[in-house]
Design a protein around this motif. Sequence first.
Motif, PDB file in Angstrom:
ATOM      1  N   THR A 189      -0.218 -11.349  -7.238  1.00 14.90           N
ATOM      2  CA  THR A 189       0.525 -11.728  -6.035  1.00 14.90           C
ATOM      3  C   THR A 189       0.003 -11.075  -4.746  1.00 14.90           C
ATOM      4  O   THR A 189       0.040 -11.699  -3.686  1.00 14.90           O
ATOM      5  N   LEU A 190      -0.481  -9.834  -4.842  1.00 16.12           N
ATOM      6  CA  LEU A 190      -0.930  -9.148  -3.619  1.00 16.12           C
ATOM      7  C   LEU A 190      -2.127  -9.817  -2.949  1.00 16.12           C
ATOM      8  O   LEU A 190      -2.114 -10.016  -1.722  1.00 16.12           O
ATOM      9  N   PRO A 191      -3.182 -10.188  -3.680  1.00 14.82           N
ATOM     10  CA  PRO A 191      -4.299 -10.876  -3.012  1.00 14.82           C
ATOM     11  C   PRO A 191      -3.878 -12.192  -2.358  1.00 14.82           C
ATOM     12  O   PRO A 191      -4.315 -12.508  -1.245  1.00 14.82           O
ATOM     13  N   VAL A 192      -3.007 -12.957  -3.050  1.00 15.89           N
ATOM     14  CA  VAL A 192      -2.540 -14.229  -2.484  1.00 15.89           C
ATOM     15  C   VAL A 192      -1.684 -13.977  -1.251  1.00 15.89           C
ATOM     16  O   VAL A 192      -1.823 -14.644  -0.226  1.00 15.89           O
ATOM     17  N   GLY A 193      -0.807 -12.967  -1.334  1.00 16.81           N
ATOM     18  CA  GLY A 193       0.040 -12.642  -0.199  1.00 16.81           C
ATOM     19  C   GLY A 193      -0.744 -12.156   0.998  1.00 16.81           C
ATOM     20  O   GLY A 193      -0.483 -12.555   2.141  1.00 16.81           O
ATOM     21  N   MET A 194      -1.735 -11.303   0.755  1.00 17.41           N
ATOM     22  CA  MET A 194      -2.566 -10.801   1.842  1.00 17.41           C
ATOM     23  C   MET A 194      -3.389 -11.912   2.468  1.00 17.41           C
ATOM     24  O   MET A 194      -3.596 -11.939   3.689  1.00 17.41           O
ATOM     25  N   ALA A 195      -3.868 -12.832   1.655  1.00 21.96           N
ATOM     26  CA  ALA A 195      -4.673 -13.946   2.170  1.00 21.96           C
ATOM     27  C   ALA A 195      -3.862 -14.832   3.096  1.00 21.96           C
ATOM     28  O   ALA A 195      -4.395 -15.373   4.075  1.00 21.96           O
ATOM     29  N   ASN A 196      -2.554 -14.963   2.825  1.00 26.96           N
ATOM     30  CA  ASN A 196      -1.715 -15.853   3.631  1.00 26.96           C
ATOM     31  C   ASN A 196      -0.981 -15.138   4.764  1.00 26.96           C
ATOM     32  O   ASN A 196      -0.776 -15.720   5.823  1.00 26.96           O
ATOM     33  N   ALA A 197      -0.575 -13.889   4.525  1.00 33.03           N
ATOM     34  CA  ALA A 197       0.206 -13.178   5.535  1.00 33.03           C
ATOM     35  C   ALA A 197      -0.599 -12.111   6.266  1.00 33.03           C
ATOM     36  O   ALA A 197      -0.249 -11.715   7.377  1.00 33.03           O
ATOM     37  N   GLY A 198      -1.671 -11.609   5.644  1.00 32.44           N
ATOM     38  CA  GLY A 198      -2.538 -10.643   6.305  1.00 32.44           C
ATOM     39  C   GLY A 198      -1.896  -9.283   6.522  1.00 32.44           C
ATOM     40  O   GLY A 198      -0.984  -8.862   5.800  1.00 32.44           O
ATOM     41  N   ALA A 199      -2.362  -8.607   7.563  1.00 34.30           N
ATOM     42  CA  ALA A 199      -1.953  -7.228   7.830  1.00 34.30           C
ATOM     43  C   ALA A 199      -0.494  -7.109   8.227  1.00 34.30           C
ATOM     44  O   ALA A 199       0.065  -6.004   8.217  1.00 34.30           O
ATOM     45  N   ILE A 200       0.155  -8.241   8.565  1.00 35.58           N
ATOM     46  CA  ILE A 200       1.569  -8.178   8.967  1.00 35.58           C
ATOM     47  C   ILE A 200       2.440  -7.638   7.830  1.00 35.58           C
ATOM     48  O   ILE A 200       3.534  -7.123   8.057  1.00 35.58           O
ATOM     49  N   LEU A 201       1.938  -7.744   6.590  1.00 31.79           N
ATOM     50  CA  LEU A 201       2.692  -7.239   5.440  1.00 31.79           C
ATOM     51  C   LEU A 201       2.949  -5.735   5.538  1.00 31.79           C
ATOM     52  O   LEU A 201       3.862  -5.222   4.904  1.00 31.79           O
ATOM     53  N   THR A 202       2.113  -5.035   6.293  1.00 31.79           N
ATOM     54  CA  THR A 202       2.257  -3.577   6.394  1.00 31.79           C
ATOM     55  C   THR A 202       3.198  -3.154   7.529  1.00 31.79           C
ATOM     56  O   THR A 202       3.354  -1.964   7.773  1.00 31.79           O
ATOM     57  N   HIS A 203       3.800  -4.110   8.222  1.00 29.96           N
ATOM     58  CA  HIS A 203       4.737  -3.763   9.299  1.00 29.96           C
ATOM     59  C   HIS A 203       5.934  -3.025   8.687  1.00 29.96           C
ATOM     60  O   HIS A 203       6.494  -3.465   7.678  1.00 29.96           O
ATOM     61  N   PRO A 204       6.360  -1.899   9.276  1.00 28.04           N
ATOM     62  CA  PRO A 204       7.447  -1.088   8.693  1.00 28.04           C
ATOM     63  C   PRO A 204       8.723  -1.879   8.414  1.00 28.04           C
ATOM     64  O   PRO A 204       9.374  -1.685   7.380  1.00 28.04           O
ATOM     65  N   HIS A 205       9.107  -2.766   9.345  1.00 30.45           N
ATOM     66  CA  HIS A 205      10.327  -3.552   9.151  1.00 30.45           C
ATOM     67  C   HIS A 205      10.201  -4.454   7.930  1.00 30.45           C
ATOM     68  O   HIS A 205      11.133  -4.554   7.111  1.00 30.45           O
ATOM     69  N   LEU A 206       9.049  -5.093   7.776  1.00 30.36           N
ATOM     70  CA  LEU A 206       8.836  -5.984   6.637  1.00 30.36           C
ATOM     71  C   LEU A 206       8.764  -5.198   5.333  1.00 30.36           C
ATOM     72  O   LEU A 206       9.251  -5.656   4.292  1.00 30.36           O
ATOM     73  N   LEU A 207       8.166  -4.007   5.385  1.00 30.39           N
ATOM     74  CA  LEU A 207       8.108  -3.177   4.183  1.00 30.39           C
ATOM     75  C   LEU A 207       9.510  -2.767   3.741  1.00 30.39           C
ATOM     76  O   LEU A 207       9.821  -2.770   2.545  1.00 30.39           O
ATOM     77  N   ALA A 208      10.370  -2.438   4.696  1.00 30.84           N
ATOM     78  CA  ALA A 208      11.747  -2.059   4.366  1.00 30.84           C
ATOM     79  C   ALA A 208      12.496  -3.243   3.761  1.00 30.84           C
ATOM     80  O   ALA A 208      13.225  -3.096   2.767  1.00 30.84           O
ATOM     81  N   MET A 209      12.313  -4.427   4.347  1.00 30.38           N
ATOM     82  CA  MET A 209      12.958  -5.624   3.813  1.00 30.38           C
ATOM     83  C   MET A 209      12.404  -5.953   2.427  1.00 30.38           C
ATOM     84  O   MET A 209      13.151  -6.352   1.523  1.00 30.38           O
ATOM     85  N   GLY A 210      11.106  -5.783   2.256  1.00 32.08           N
ATOM     86  CA  GLY A 210      10.495  -6.049   0.965  1.00 32.08           C
ATOM     87  C   GLY A 210      11.036  -5.129  -0.112  1.00 32.08           C
ATOM     88  O   GLY A 210      11.280  -5.553  -1.249  1.00 32.08           O
ATOM     89  N   LEU A 211      11.238  -3.860   0.235  1.00 32.26           N
ATOM     90  CA  LEU A 211      11.792  -2.893  -0.720  1.00 32.26           C
ATOM     91  C   LEU A 211      13.217  -3.292  -1.109  1.00 32.26           C
ATOM     92  O   LEU A 211      13.578  -3.260  -2.296  1.00 32.26           O
ATOM     93  N   LEU A 212      14.018  -3.685  -0.125  1.00 31.21           N
ATOM     94  CA  LEU A 212      15.394  -4.102  -0.399  1.00 31.21           C
ATOM     95  C   LEU A 212      15.418  -5.311  -1.337  1.00 31.21           C
ATOM     96  O   LEU A 212      16.181  -5.345  -2.315  1.00 31.21           O
ATOM     97  N   ILE A 213      14.570  -6.292  -1.058  1.00 29.05           N
ATOM     98  CA  ILE A 213      14.534  -7.510  -1.879  1.00 29.05           C
ATOM     99  C   ILE A 213      14.009  -7.206  -3.274  1.00 29.05           C
ATOM    100  O   ILE A 213      14.480  -7.769  -4.268  1.00 29.05           O
ATOM    101  N   ALA A 214      13.040  -6.292  -3.379  1.00 34.14           N
ATOM    102  CA  ALA A 214      12.534  -5.897  -4.698  1.00 34.14           C
ATOM    103  C   ALA A 214      13.633  -5.246  -5.522  1.00 34.14           C
ATOM    104  O   ALA A 214      13.774  -5.514  -6.720  1.00 34.14           O
ATOM    105  N   LEU A 215      14.433  -4.379  -4.879  1.00 32.08           N
ATOM    106  CA  LEU A 215      15.532  -3.722  -5.585  1.00 32.08           C
ATOM    107  C   LEU A 215      16.569  -4.739  -6.050  1.00 32.08           C
ATOM    108  O   LEU A 215      17.030  -4.696  -7.193  1.00 32.08           O
TER     109      LEU A 215
END
Length: 291
Positions: A189-215
């Motif tokens: 999933t990470l290579p596909v996600g990075m290919a489509n979303a790029g560096a925006i995935l590392t934005h702190p707000h998105l990382l926090a939301m991603g952690l919440l959704i993963a939990l």
Amino acid sequence: MPSSTTSRLVPFLLVLGSILSLSVGSSLAKDLLFPLIGPTGTTALRTGFSAIVLLALWRPWKASITAREYKFIALYGVTLGAMNLCFYLALESIPFGLAVAIEFVGPLTVTVLYSRKLSDFIWIALAVTGVLLLLPLRGNDSGLPLTGVLFALGAALCWALYIIFGKTISHLHSGQTVAVGLVFASMVTLPVGMANAGAILTHPHLLAMGLLIALLSSSLPMTMEMAALKRLPHKTFGILVSMEPAVAALVAFFMLSETLTLIQAIAVTFSITAGMGSAITARSRIDTLAT
């Protein structure tokens, strides 16, 4: 007496909590993250953070796992990653409850392959009928895009393979297996996600939301399911899990304002009936952990 009643209620509440957590997490993902990073970027964050959380919780590096077992864990994890990708891609264009209903064809098919009882063929036929009602075929006013339905069917296929591969490593500790499996899932999933979303995935707000959704979507539901399975007969567990399409549709109605047509509601009912019927008539346990 009250304590006895409470002890009997706990496993049921654990299953309900698992389904609700998964439904809320997926609804939040569709509402908050899909517009920003798309379904592939959201899947990458979900599996990546789920892997980190479960690795920290179960510490699988302490387990004695052979090279052959790692091979099957890798297959298990790759199908898990593909399943999550297909499911979120389906959610992009079709209602949540319908995606879950279609995905249930996967475990039902495995039940038929392992059982070959006449009643199981009846349940899979009922589930397939529900899917046919949702396909945008000539004369069928399902209102659904074919692409979304096909992605949901792809998730169903991956779920079936995930169960089959999971059975080969069922003798291992379930928490440790899922943790390592999610590492392999993230490699998909990470290579596909990075290919489509790029560096925006590392934005702190998105990382926090991603952690919440993963939990909410993976770590918490899987933990509650494992706890429930220790306290419930597998048949009862299967019946309760079969309610997931209905719960998903209800949560999506309140959180995403998604409504179903009469035909779509009938299709979901077919899926629920097939799942419950299969669980009731099953001879043996088949692991069907949620996405």
